[in-house]
Every structure is written in structure tokens, then in C-alpha cells.
Design a protein around this motif. Structure first.
Motif, PDB file in Angstrom:
ATOM      1  N   ARG A 229       0.854  -1.194   0.000  1.00 35.48           N
ATOM      2  CA  ARG A 229       0.000   0.000   0.000  1.00 35.48           C
ATOM      3  C   ARG A 229       0.885   1.237   0.000  1.00 35.48           C
ATOM      4  N   ALA A 230       0.684   2.099  -0.983  1.00 32.72           N
ATOM      5  CA  ALA A 230       1.425   3.364  -1.047  1.00 32.72           C
ATOM      6  C   ALA A 230       0.684   4.424  -0.236  1.00 32.72           C
ATOM      7  N   GLU A 231       0.457   4.089   1.027  1.00 38.73           N
ATOM      8  CA  GLU A 231      -0.286   4.962   1.932  1.00 38.73           C
ATOM      9  C   GLU A 231       0.714   5.639   2.860  1.00 38.73           C
ATOM     10  N   ASN A 232       0.779   6.953   2.802  1.00 37.02           N
ATOM     11  CA  ASN A 232       1.786   7.698   3.555  1.00 37.02           C
ATOM     12  C   ASN A 232       1.347   7.848   5.011  1.00 37.02           C
ATOM     13  N   SER A 233       1.343   6.726   5.735  1.00 38.00           N
ATOM     14  CA  SER A 233       0.876   6.696   7.123  1.00 38.00           C
ATOM     15  C   SER A 233       2.022   6.288   8.040  1.00 38.00           C
ATOM     16  N   ASN A 234       2.481   7.226   8.835  1.00 36.48           N
ATOM     17  CA  ASN A 234       3.508   6.941   9.829  1.00 36.48           C
ATOM     18  C   ASN A 234       2.841   6.660  11.163  1.00 36.48           C
ATOM     19  N   HIS A 238       0.470   0.735  10.574  1.00 36.33           N
ATOM     20  CA  HIS A 238       0.523   0.685   9.112  1.00 36.33           C
ATOM     21  C   HIS A 238       1.919   0.354   8.605  1.00 36.33           C
ATOM     22  N   LEU A 239       1.942  -0.424   7.516  1.00 35.97           N
ATOM     23  CA  LEU A 239       3.158  -0.755   6.796  1.00 35.97           C
ATOM     24  C   LEU A 239       2.904  -0.557   5.307  1.00 35.97           C
ATOM     25  N   ARG A 447       5.813  -2.264  13.299  1.00 35.41           N
ATOM     26  CA  ARG A 447       7.153  -2.328  12.706  1.00 35.41           C
ATOM     27  C   ARG A 447       8.056  -3.321  13.426  1.00 35.41           C
ATOM     28  N   ASP A 448       7.648  -3.709  14.633  1.00 30.21           N
ATOM     29  CA  ASP A 448       8.462  -4.624  15.425  1.00 30.21           C
ATOM     30  C   ASP A 448       8.004  -6.070  15.320  1.00 30.21           C
ATOM     31  N   PHE A 452      11.676  -6.943   8.235  1.00 26.55           N
ATOM     32  CA  PHE A 452      12.249  -5.791   7.548  1.00 26.55           C
ATOM     33  C   PHE A 452      11.128  -4.824   7.181  1.00 26.55           C
ATOM     34  N   PRO A 453      10.753  -3.934   8.102  1.00 32.72           N
ATOM     35  CA  PRO A 453       9.608  -3.057   7.859  1.00 32.72           C
ATOM     36  C   PRO A 453       9.845  -2.071   6.716  1.00 32.72           C
ATOM     37  N   ARG A 454       8.828  -1.944   5.884  1.00 29.48           N
ATOM     38  CA  ARG A 454       8.821  -0.950   4.813  1.00 29.48           C
ATOM     39  C   ARG A 454       7.806   0.127   5.188  1.00 29.48           C
TER      40      ARG A 454
END
Length: 461
Positions: A229-234, A238-239, A447-448, A452-454
Motif C-alpha cells: 500500500r502506497a499509503e503515507n501513514s507513519n 501501518h506498513l 514495525r516490530d 524488515f519493515p517498509r
């Protein structure tokens, strides 16, 4: 001599037997009369205590060993006087395979997860990330066993696709065209007909549409692979790259879909608890002290069933001042889902029959024409963990839904063909694998729970 793993030695090792182990030093303690090394190899949480006497050749070199060194150790197992393990290894030979520099960053202390994310190449060596990887492995095996035992076929769906399964448009483009100077057509638009595949291609957001192809030929299939998903969510939930599990069943309705999802979650969680007791005890002690109680509520009691309309009425009557106001027609937020599971019901909830305007084009339209046969499985502590639906198998209704969403009938022609050639009712669901691992471990940040989180701004390795 066959190489053994630490897990095998601790589970089956017999005193007065010889063994050889390879691994890394977690801790090293040296006294005048003995050295004690804790050797770990990633096979389990625990390490094996290695006792080295000064009479061993090269003992002075052994006294310089420290955290992170890679060793080969052989010797005799003896009964351990300690309470933490049944045997320990009295070394007859210790070989240093890989030394560590003075600046080795993973010392015997607790490190923050934020710090460990900067050491993606080393963080698996920590207790927490090692346990996460083992739980991921157990969960993946349990997923395959669950479906294989029920006669499902594993379908390898494509990663490169020409269609957006969700209609959301947040997809990564795959191209070999020169990004600085791409070819253009007469209208000045990028001419994707000159691209590698002869048209615009993207990284998949779901294997569902391809799984429908499989189900409408093979009966029951499932996909299990990476999605994007090209979702700009920090955020902590979300990944940009994650793994999805997506079963699809022919001759199945929403009730059958919900029953399978409940059986699936119960079975996989039970399997993890049985396979990884030491790791799960660690998560209970160090990460989330309410973890086991929450998981027990999932595996031991039937899931509650509510329609979306009933859920909204419960939320509106709760007296709660939610951050996101509740009314019929809006999608449920995490705070609403958690209230339903944690406070109103106290166990997992299956919410069904959502408003048609907030769901995807492929979901079966109910007779009221206001709702679709969709479901979300909500669990305590997380909220939604499974999303699924009965698919729209009626040709004319599906055409209407495509037009309503502004999607091209021509591009979805093969999908419409499935409704023209032997169409049957069918249903399926999707589960984000990392959401499942996050739920069963109690880890706060998604992310944990992936090796290898993207995420936005980071695609290291």
C-alpha cells in the motif's frame, strides 16, 4: 557428530552425553576458577550454560570472550545445579568462529524498540525480536496446516498486477521506463504501452481477485503472500509492505465465511500457544501482562454476532464521548471497535452488513440496497483483525457497482466473465499477517513484528 540446536538439547538432552553446538555468546562471566558462557542460537528463548575450566587448552583466550562472539563448543552434558535448566555443557573444546569489535551495540541490557529499529541487521539477536520471529514462524505454519487440513489449495497470486482490487488507488507503480524522460503519447501522457508489460502495472494490494479465479475453478483456495500500500501513514498500525492471508470459497455465503474466520483464528492462536510457550510467557511478562487473558477469551468462547446497524445503536447509546462521532453510514473506527469487544461484549465480535457506500465494489448487495454482505472480525486490544464478504456473483449488479465506483468494465472484463460462465455464490476474507502477530504478542508497534519493515522514508535492506 551431528550438530544439535540449543532448543533440542534443553528439551531432550541427557546427562553424560556428548554434543556439539554452534551459536553466539549472550553473556560471559569469568572467575579465577571457571568461566560461564551462555550460548544462544535463535532456536529458543533460553541459552545453554557452558562451563569452561582453566585446564582447557587456550583458556586465556576464552577469558576474553564477550557478548556477541560466535562459537563452536563441544563437550559433555551434565546435570545442572541451577533451577533454570536441566543440563549444562562442560566444554572440552571451544573454537572462536567470529569475534566482535569493541563497539558491538547489543550489550546485556534492555534497549528501546526505537533504537533497535536502527539496527535492523542485528535486532533479531535480542530476546524480544527473536521471540517475534519464532512466533511468526509458528503462525505461518499453523495457517498452512489449517487450510491444508480442510482441503484448501494454496494459490500463488501475482505480486505485479494491472488492477486495484480495493479501488483505493494507493498503489506502487512498477515500470522500466526512464523516470526522467518517459515516452509520451499524443495527449502528453506517459505512454505505458512502451513499458515492459505493455501497459501500466502496479504492486498488488490484495490477492483476492485472483483467488476468486481459483475458487471458481478449484472450490476452496487461499493466498498467503506480500501485499503493498502506497499509503503515507507513519503510525504504529501501518506498513507499506505486509503479508496477507486470503481464503476464498465457492458455494459459500457470509455465514460460512464468518464461521471459517472464527475457526481460523481460534486454531492458529491455539497452535502458537502450544508451539511457543516460552516465547509467549516472555511476552506476557515483559510486553503485555494482560495478553494471555485476552487470547484465552478468543479461543475459549464463541464470537458475538452483531449487524452494523446494531453496533451503531450500541455505540450511540453508550454515553461515550468518542473522538470520532458515531452515526449510521460512517465507518467504525478503532475506538468504536475496541469498545464493542472490550467493554460491551468482552470477547471477539463479528460485525456484518455494512452500508454499501463505505465498502468495495465486489461485495454482495443486500435486498435493502443500503447494505452489503460484509463482515469485520473485531478482537480485544486491536479492533479489526479480519475483513471479508460474500462476493457479488450477479452479473448485472456487479456491472452497476463497477459503474458506481467509476471503474472500467473493459479492464475488469475477465472479472465479469467469471459471472457469465458458471457463476456461483462465493465468499472470502483477508487477514493482515502482521496484525495477527501483533495481536498474539502484544507488541505495540507493527514495525516490530515484521523482519524488515517498509514504511514511508525507509526501505533498508
Amino acid at each position: 557428530m551431528r550438530r544439535q540446536m540449543v532448543r533440542e538439547v534443553l528439551a531432550q538432552g541427557r546427562a553424560d552425553s556428548e554434543t556439539e553446538l554452534f551459536g553466539w555468546v549472550r553473556t560471559a562471566r569469568h572467575s579465577k576458577s571457571l568461566s560461564f558462557l551462555e550460548l544462544v542460537d535463535g532456536s529458543c528463548m533460553a541459552g545453554l550454560q557452558v562451563v569452561v575450566e582453566p585446564s582447557l587448552p587456550g583458556y586465556e583466550g576464552i577469558r576474553s570472550l564477550r557478548t556477541g562472539c560466535a562459537l563452536r563448543v563441544s563437550g559433555r552434558l551434565v546435570d545442572s545445579p541451577g533451577k533454570s535448566q536441566s543440563v549444562e555443557l562442560h566444554a572440552k573444546d571451544v573454537e572462536l568462529i567470529g569475534d566482535v569489535d569493541d563497539d558491538y551495540p547489543l550489550q546485556k541490557k534492555r534497549h528501546s524498540f526505537e533504537f533497535l529499529r536502527t539496527l535492523g541487521h542485528l535486532r533479531f539477536r535480542t530476546n524480544t525480536l527473536g521471540a517475534v520471529i519464532r512466533v511468526r514462524n509458528s503462525a505461518a505454519q499453523a495457517i498452512h496446516r489449517f487450510f491444508q487440513d480442510r482441503g484448501f489449495l494454496w494459490l500463488h497470486s501475482p505480486i505485479i498486477t494491472a488492477l486495484d482490487a480495493e479501488g483505493a488507488g494507493e498503489m506502487f507503480r512498477v515500470s522500466t521506463l526512464d523516470a526522467g524522460s518517459p515516452p509520451r503519447n499524443d495527449s502528453g501522457e506517459v505512454d505505458f504501452s512502451q513499458d515492459f508489460f505493455g501497459g501500466e502495472t502496479l504492486l498488488t494490494v490484495s490477492g483476492q481477485l485472483e483467488a476468486e479465479i481459483g475458487a471458481l475453478s478449484m472450490g476452496n483456495v487461499y493466498t498467503f503472500g506480500p501485499t503493498f500500500r502506497a499509503e503515507n501513514s507513519n503510525t504504529s498500525r501501518h506498513l507499506a509492505e505486509f503479508w496477507m492471508v486470503e481464503p476464498e470459497m465457492a458455494f459459500c455465503d457470509l455465514d460460512g465465511d464468518a464461521e471459517l474466520a472464527e475457526d481460523f483464528l481460534k486454531c492458529v492462536i491455539r497452535s502458537i500457544l502450544e508451539d511457543c510457550p516460552e516465547d509467549m510467557a516472555f511476552f506476557q511478562q515483559r510486553i503485555d501482562e494482560g495478553l494471555m487473558e485476552r487470547l484465552d477469551r478468543v479461543v475459549s468462547a464463541p464470537f458475538e454476532r452483531l449487524t452494523y446497524t446494531e453496533a451503531v445503536e450500541i455505540l450511540e447509546g453508550s454515553g461515550r464521548d468518542f473522538e470520532f462521532p458515531v452515526k449510521w453510514g460512517v465507518d467504525l473506527q478503532s475506538e468504536h471497535e475496541r469498545y464493542l469487544t472490550e467493554e460491551h461484549v468482552g470477547r471477539p465480535v463479528v460485525v456484518t452488513d455494512y452500508p454499501i457506500d463505505i465498502k468495495a465494489f465486489y461485495m454482495f448487495r443486500n435486498d435493502d440496497e443500503r447494505t452489503v454482505r460484509a463482515m469485520d472480525v473485531l478482537v480485544p486490544g486491536v479492533g479489526e483483525i479480519v475483513g471479508g464478504s460474500q462476493r457479488e456473483h450477479r452479473l448485472e449488479v456487479l456491472r452497476e457497482r463497477l459503474r458506481h465506483h467509476g471503474l472500467s468494465e473493459e479492464r475488469y472484463g475477465w472479472y465479469l466473465d467469471l459471472r457469465r460462465y458458471g457463476s456461483v455464490p462465493h465468499a472470502g476474507f483477508g487477514l493482515g499477517f502482521e496484525r495477527l502477530v501483533q495481536f498474539v504478542t502484544g507488541m505495540a508497534n507493527i514495525r516490530d513484528v515484521i523482519p524488515f519493515p517498509r514504511v514511508p522514508g525507509n526501505a533498508e535492506f
